[in-house]
Design a protein around this motif. Structure first.
Motif, PDB file in Angstrom:
ATOM      1  N   GLN A 137      -2.404  13.180   1.097  1.00 52.83           N
ATOM      2  CA  GLN A 137      -1.502  13.822   0.129  1.00 52.83           C
ATOM      3  C   GLN A 137      -0.677  14.913   0.796  1.00 52.83           C
ATOM      4  O   GLN A 137       0.541  15.026   0.569  1.00 52.83           O
ATOM      5  N   ARG A 138      -1.324  15.727   1.621  1.00 56.11           N
ATOM      6  CA  ARG A 138      -0.611  16.793   2.332  1.00 56.11           C
ATOM      7  C   ARG A 138       0.433  16.222   3.291  1.00 56.11           C
ATOM      8  O   ARG A 138       1.580  16.705   3.337  1.00 56.11           O
ATOM      9  N   ARG A 139       0.077  15.199   4.034  1.00 56.14           N
ATOM     10  CA  ARG A 139       1.016  14.581   4.970  1.00 56.14           C
ATOM     11  C   ARG A 139       2.200  13.956   4.238  1.00 56.14           C
ATOM     12  O   ARG A 139       3.342  14.010   4.706  1.00 56.14           O
ATOM     13  N   GLU A 163       3.497  14.903   1.330  1.00 54.12           N
ATOM     14  CA  GLU A 163       4.380  15.982   0.865  1.00 54.12           C
ATOM     15  C   GLU A 163       5.193  16.563   2.018  1.00 54.12           C
ATOM     16  O   GLU A 163       6.388  16.875   1.850  1.00 54.12           O
ATOM     17  N   GLU A 164       4.598  16.698   3.188  1.00 51.22           N
ATOM     18  CA  GLU A 164       5.333  17.205   4.353  1.00 51.22           C
ATOM     19  C   GLU A 164       6.450  16.248   4.757  1.00 51.22           C
ATOM     20  O   GLU A 164       7.560  16.684   5.100  1.00 51.22           O
ATOM     21  N   ARG A 165       6.180  14.944   4.718  1.00 48.53           N
ATOM     22  CA  ARG A 165       7.233  13.964   5.063  1.00 48.53           C
ATOM     23  C   ARG A 165       8.387  14.017   4.067  1.00 48.53           C
ATOM     24  O   ARG A 165       9.561  13.930   4.458  1.00 48.53           O
ATOM     25  N   LYS A 166       8.065  14.163   2.783  1.00 51.14           N
ATOM     26  CA  LYS A 166       9.125  14.219   1.775  1.00 51.14           C
ATOM     27  C   LYS A 166       9.980  15.476   1.941  1.00 51.14           C
ATOM     28  O   LYS A 166      11.215  15.412   1.811  1.00 51.14           O
ATOM     29  N   LEU A 167       9.348  16.609   2.243  1.00 47.87           N
ATOM     30  CA  LEU A 167      10.107  17.835   2.470  1.00 47.87           C
ATOM     31  C   LEU A 167      11.006  17.720   3.693  1.00 47.87           C
ATOM     32  O   LEU A 167      12.164  18.161   3.684  1.00 47.87           O
ATOM     33  N   ASP A 209       0.572  10.065  13.158  1.00 46.19           N
ATOM     34  CA  ASP A 209       0.902  10.345  11.768  1.00 46.19           C
ATOM     35  C   ASP A 209       1.175   9.070  10.972  1.00 46.19           C
ATOM     36  O   ASP A 209       1.152   9.089   9.734  1.00 46.19           O
ATOM     37  N   ASP A 210       1.448   7.952  11.667  1.00 51.03           N
ATOM     38  CA  ASP A 210       1.745   6.683  10.997  1.00 51.03           C
ATOM     39  C   ASP A 210       0.493   5.919  10.591  1.00 51.03           C
ATOM     40  O   ASP A 210       0.601   4.910   9.881  1.00 51.03           O
ATOM     41  N   VAL A 211      -0.672   6.351  11.019  1.00 50.36           N
ATOM     42  CA  VAL A 211      -1.933   5.671  10.690  1.00 50.36           C
ATOM     43  C   VAL A 211      -2.438   6.207   9.355  1.00 50.36           C
ATOM     44  O   VAL A 211      -2.679   7.399   9.209  1.00 50.36           O
ATOM     45  N   ALA A 222       0.852  -1.190   0.000  1.00 51.64           N
ATOM     46  CA  ALA A 222       0.000   0.000   0.000  1.00 51.64           C
ATOM     47  C   ALA A 222       0.887   1.239   0.000  1.00 51.64           C
ATOM     48  O   ALA A 222       1.964   1.260   0.596  1.00 51.64           O
ATOM     49  N   CYS A 223       0.424   2.293  -0.675  1.00 53.91           N
ATOM     50  CA  CYS A 223       1.173   3.547  -0.749  1.00 53.91           C
ATOM     51  C   CYS A 223       0.722   4.476   0.368  1.00 53.91           C
ATOM     52  O   CYS A 223      -0.137   4.138   1.186  1.00 53.91           O
ATOM     53  N   ASP A 224       1.301   5.677   0.396  1.00 56.12           N
ATOM     54  CA  ASP A 224       0.957   6.662   1.431  1.00 56.12           C
ATOM     55  C   ASP A 224      -0.434   7.252   1.239  1.00 56.12           C
ATOM     56  O   ASP A 224      -0.938   7.933   2.132  1.00 56.12           O
ATOM     57  N   LEU A 225      -1.047   7.017   0.067  1.00 54.68           N
ATOM     58  CA  LEU A 225      -2.409   7.481  -0.168  1.00 54.68           C
ATOM     59  C   LEU A 225      -3.453   6.413   0.130  1.00 54.68           C
ATOM     60  O   LEU A 225      -4.652   6.659  -0.039  1.00 54.68           O
TER      61      LEU A 225
END
Length: 305
Positions: free
Chosen positions: A183-185, A187-191, A167-169, A50-53
């Motif tokens: 999606q917002r979470r 992008e924040e993790r990648k930044l 945040d891990d759920v 499963a992906c982050d989405l």
């Protein structure tokens, strides 16, 4: 007004009104999202990732998609954000003991219940068919129902005991609002990960530059210090060797005197010495006494022997 045959048309046949919006069958959409891969549109088989989405994929189909680097590659919108296997998590699913798979209705003469799922929640026992919300943990990949997470509020995984944060759920196959939040979470993790990498690289470059400057500045002075240290070590070694030799000579002379034997030195050894040094020995003229100076009798004491 009639047509050729005497038929009378109705109003809806002559006047075209606004088209009705086609509604997607909810049961069909649930079956497509929860039972089929989002890339290959084949049935989900273990291993499932499963992906982050919150979308579900077959791992082998995702690997084939990532390995295909040809120019005519069809970019799938559902997997556009996935660049490597680091962007997905393999799910730790709990099998449904009632599930029989495709073998139950191989002939096609039995009723097939599409709401029956292959996996269930290990805490509550709800089937993962889309009727109930399910989520997974990014830390360990264990899958639970949202009801179980709400009823048993804890920061430790119910299945493997791994600690996690809120945040891990990640919700699986969530609504549009939930997908926007995920999606917002993401992008924040990648930044945050990019910032951490930049800080690490900057620190490494700073430490390397400081080490190079220190070597350049302390280059000639360090060489001088090394030369001084080498000369000091050499002098210490020579002094220790000479002191050892003198100690050996003194020890040999002391042993000879303690044994009662007087060791006489040859004339060649004393030739280059001073008169003060020669007067120490009994062979010197100052040590010789005439007969007048010698006593007539000698008293023997214990110290004599």
């Amino acid at each position: 007004m009639g047509c050729d045959g005497g038929t009378i048309p109705k109003r809806h046949e002559l006047v075209k009104g606004p088209k009705k919006v086609e509604q997607v069958d909810k049961n069909a959409s649930l079956i497509a999202r929860w039972n089929y891969c989002a890339i290959s549109q084949t049935l989900l088989r273990k291993p499932i990732v499963a992906c982050d989405l919150g979308r579900l994929y077959n791992k082998d189909a995702l690997i084939e998609y990532l390995l295909d680097k040809s120019a005519d590659k069809c970019i799938i919108e559902t997997a556009k954000h996935i660049k490597s296997l680091k962007d997905v998590k393999e799910l730790n699913l709990t099998d449904n003991p009632v599930w029989k798979g495709d073998k139950a209705n191989a002939k096609g003469d039995k009723f097939e219940d599409f709401h029956q799922a292959a996996f269930i929640c290990p805490v509550v026992g709800l089937e993962m068919n889309g009727r109930q919300k399910f989520c997974y943990l990014r830390v360990c990949g264990c899958v639970f129902s949202e009801r179980a997470m709400k009823e048993i509020k804890t920061q430790i995984c119910h299945k493997c005991g791994e600690p996690f944060k809120e945040d891990d759920v990640i919700v699986l196959n969530g609504s549009k609002e939930e997908m926007a939040d995920l999606q917002r979470r993401m992008e924040e993790r990648k930044l945050a990960a990019k910032l951490i990498k930049k800080t690490k690289k900057s620190k490494a470059t700073e430490s390397a530059s400081k080490a190079g400057l220190a070597k350049e500045i302390s280059g000639p002075s360090s060489q001088k210090h090394e030369e001084k240290a080498n000369t000091i070590d050499k002098t210490k070694s020579t002094l220790s060797s000479t002191s050892a030799a003198e100690n050996g000579q003194l020890s040999s002379s002391s042993t000879s005197t303690s044994s009662g034997k007087v060791c006489k030195r040859s004339y060649t050894e004393i030739r280059g010495k001073s008169e003060a040094y020669k007067s120490i020995f009994t062979s010197h003229s100052s040590a010789k006494r005439s007969k007048e100076q010698k006593p007539n009798w000698i008293t023997h004491t214990a110290y004599y022997y």
